[in-house]
Write a protein that holds these residues in place. Structure first.
Motif, short mmCIF file in Angstrom:
data_model
loop_
_atom_site.label_atom_id
_atom_site.label_comp_id
_atom_site.label_asym_id
_atom_site.label_seq_id
_atom_site.Cartn_x
_atom_site.Cartn_y
_atom_site.Cartn_z
N SER A 36 0.82 -1.22 0.00
CA SER A 36 0.00 0.00 0.00
C SER A 36 0.86 1.27 0.00
O SER A 36 0.38 2.35 -0.34
N THR A 37 2.11 1.14 0.38
CA THR A 37 2.97 2.35 0.41
C THR A 37 4.12 2.28 -0.59
O THR A 37 4.90 3.21 -0.70
N GLU A 45 4.74 5.15 -2.88
CA GLU A 45 4.99 6.47 -2.30
C GLU A 45 6.47 6.83 -2.42
O GLU A 45 6.87 7.97 -2.21
N LYS A 60 9.09 6.27 -0.68
CA LYS A 60 9.72 6.90 0.49
C LYS A 60 10.91 6.09 1.00
O LYS A 60 11.02 4.91 0.71
#
Ligand SMILES: Cc1ncc(COP(=O)(O)O)c(C=O)c1O
Length: 427
Positions: free
Chosen positions: A284-285, A288, A290
């Motif tokens: 889900s990330t 992103e 990051k």
């Protein structure tokens, strides 16, 4: 079922066995290599499984989604690529006896073995040794040697190789258990095959794991020759980890995508050291982009790279056949086929001057469908004659002929035809 050794396997018997085989229809779902315009007797699924006819359509679907959607096929394709590896989980978990989160289709076998060793070979103090079977498949030997060197040890000291007893051809479980016991204070890991590539022996994963765990030793398995061959129960047997390839019994094409099992007690431990990549990160990330790796729970957290979708499409094509056939039904047919094959070899040996000694255990719970044979003399000649007559078996130096009737595509007629060739050879 009784294949009394006094009777020879007849065409009538083979036809009757094929007629009563509930899985016989699966043969027609595979391309069978041809020999002089008829089906060869393909007995090498232990090396490279045959191509399912539907593989092409599965791959074409992904090519078509690529053509239609480009990068957007990751989310808009018929089988969105972002989640593609998940589509293999259900059948893989059934094949190895695991929870879905404990398996991941990913990478290649030797690469995966290294990744798993990073996490599960954690030498500390006096406990730094690895126990493995002697003469394991060379890639496993090289992987383990290089891992122990990487940790600063010498393979001659840090690897304990257990051979069968002198004069014996396969390992006794009691010897493996005793060896674990004797070396309990120095072992960090037991790493064995599920099925040994050369003699076809199926190791007792449950007992080996239990013995290792008694002494806080981890146990991992290379299932290259076991998956799709023998039903497994890795979760219940408590194995710590396992890896496999998909190009043998799983018929997913040369160099096809491999897979791993990580028991849930490790898969839910994010602090385990591992070599990480973005595909192992929380789904889900992931996009992103990051800093900071957050592994997904389960085996998927060991993935490095985005899924090789074309290979995985081939993998799915075959796994879908396994889902229909069911591993327990396949095993039942496999057992019946190996009894026929064993009878044929025994009878051949009664007639022939060049004997074929079987080095695979007789006991059904100690083998899958592979038989390994050593010719008493001129082994390569015997092998070459079989090849000339359309038998595709394989030859392993220095003198082993391996044959595996594979229940998903071999027929009892194949075995009858093999019998005819062998008996002619014996004359
Ligand atoms: C038991 C075993 N381990 C490792 C390998 C190496 O596999 P790969 O080349 O897919 O890494 C093989 C290949 O046949 C094998 O049979």
């Amino acid at each position: 079922m009784n294949y009394a050794s006094s009777q020879t396997y007849t065409l009538n018997q083979a036809s009757a066995d094929d007629a009563s085989d509930v899985l016989s229809g699966f043969r027609n779902q595979f391309y069978i290599p041809q020999h002089h315009n008829s089906d060869s007797i393909y007995l090498t699924g232990n090396s490279l499984g045959l191509q399912p006819k539907q593989t092409e359509a599965y791959i074409k679907q992904e090519l078509s989604d690529w053509a239609t959607h480009g990068v957007e096929a990751h989310f808009r394709g018929k089988h969105p690529w972002y989640y593609y590896h998940h589509f293999c989980e259900e059948v893989l978990s059934e094949l190895v006896g695991a929870r879905k989160q404990e398996v991941a289709a990913m990478g290649s076998l030797t690469n995966n073995l290294h990744l798993l060793l990073v996490s599960f070979y954690r030498p500390a103090g006096r406990k730094y040794k690895i126990l493995m079977e002697a003469n394991a498949f060379p890639s496993d030997q090289y992987a383990i040697e290089s891992q122990v060197r990487f940790h600063g040890y010498h393979p001659d000291d840090a690897i304990i190789e257990l051979a069968p007893r002198p004069g014996e051809r396969f390992w006794r479980t009691e010897d493996i258990l005793r060896c674990i016991d004797e070396h309990r204070d120095e072992l960090a890991l037991v790493l064995m095959s599920g099925v040994n590539y050369l003699n076809g022996q199926f190791f007792n994963i449950r007992e080996i794991t239990a013995q290792a765990h008694q002494h806080q030793i981890l146990a991992g398995f290379d299932l290259a020759h076991a998956i799709g061959n023998i039903p497994l129960q890795l979760h219940d047997w408590q194995a710590d980890f396992a890896c496999w390839c998909s190009y043998k019994y799983l018929n997913s094409g040369p160099g096809g995508v491999a897979g791993i099992f990580v028991h849930e007690r490790h898969g839910h431990n994010p602090s385990l050291p591992r070599f990480a990549g973005w595909w192992g990160n929380d789904e889900s990330t992931r996009f992103e982009m990051k800093k900071g790796f957050h592994p997904q729970p389960g085996a998927a957290g060991w993935q490095l790279s985005n899924a090789p979708v074309l290979h995985m499409a081939a993998h799915r094509a075959s796994l879908d056949l396994f889902k229909q056939a069911g591993i327990n039904r396949l095993r039942a047919k496999s057992e019946k086929m190996t009894l026929v094959l064993k009878q044929i070899i025994d009878q051949y040996n009664q007639m022939a001057t060049v004997r074929l000694q079987c080095i695979t255990p007789d006991a059904m719970d100690e083998r899958g469908c592979q038989f390994s044979l050593i010719a008493s003399e001129r082994g390569k000649e015997v092998f070459d004659v079989l090849t000339q007559h359309g038998v595709i078996a394989d030859w392993r130096e220095p003198n082993v002929i391996r044959m595996a009737p594979v229940p998903i595509y071999n027929s009892f007629l194949d075995l009858y035809r093999l019998k005819e060739i062998l008996f002619n050879l014996a004359k």
